[in-house]
Scaffold this motif. Structure first.
Motif, short mmCIF file in Angstrom:
data_model
loop_
_atom_site.label_atom_id
_atom_site.label_comp_id
_atom_site.label_asym_id
_atom_site.label_seq_id
_atom_site.Cartn_x
_atom_site.Cartn_y
_atom_site.Cartn_z
N ASN A 108 2.92 3.73 -6.67
CA ASN A 108 1.95 3.86 -5.59
C ASN A 108 1.18 2.55 -5.41
N SER A 109 0.52 2.44 -4.27
CA SER A 109 -0.29 1.25 -3.97
C SER A 109 0.49 -0.04 -4.23
N LYS A 141 2.29 -3.58 -4.09
CA LYS A 141 1.83 -4.90 -3.68
C LYS A 141 3.03 -5.83 -3.50
N GLY A 199 0.79 -1.22 0.00
CA GLY A 199 0.00 0.00 0.00
C GLY A 199 0.82 1.27 0.00
N ARG A 241 -1.33 2.53 -11.14
CA ARG A 241 -0.57 2.60 -9.89
C ARG A 241 0.81 3.24 -10.09
N SER A 251 4.39 3.69 -1.08
CA SER A 251 4.88 4.27 -2.33
C SER A 251 6.40 4.36 -2.32
#
Length: 121
Positions: free
Chosen positions: A83-84, A86, A15, A66, A17
């Motif tokens: 970003n975001s 995983k 979640g 993302r 960055s």
């Protein structure tokens, strides 16, 4: 010979960055295409994102929405804002510089040494 130096990798929680940077030497930066591939353990190297000499971009389906790639020709640098993140984004990320100006075609490209990105769950 073009020198390619990456920076910005590291460890981040899911979640979160990170922003990767890739600086290339030389005075012809504006005509190069640049981008990022990544390779996870046991997997093939895959294109993450690229930006052509004209500024057009392309992304892997897995990162669309993302990740954002951009370039600053005045600084001879390309950026990858992630970003975001995983856990499946965990890999070594390699920057490439394409003398042909391509955002994905790496024949004759120059490569950086790679930077590790680790996303914990």
């Amino acid at each position: 010979q073009v020198q390619v130096v990456e920076s910005g990798g590291g460890l981040v929680q899911a979640g979160g960055s990170l922003m990767l940077s890739c600086a290339a030497s030389g005075s012809r930066f504006s005509i190069y295409g640049m981008g990022w591939y990544r390779q996870a353990p046991g997997k093939q190297r895959e294109l993450v994102a690229g930006i052509s000499r004209g500024g057009s971009t392309n992304y892997a389906d897995s990162v669309k929405g993302r990740f954002t790639i951009s370039r600053d020709n005045a600084k001879n640098t390309v950026y990858l804002q992630m970003n975001s993140l995983k856990p499946e984004d965990t890999a070594v990320y390699y920057c490439f510089v394409s003398p042909l100006g391509s955002s994905y075609y790496t024949m004759g490209a120059y490569w950086g040494q790679g930077t590790q990105v680790t996303v914990s769950s």
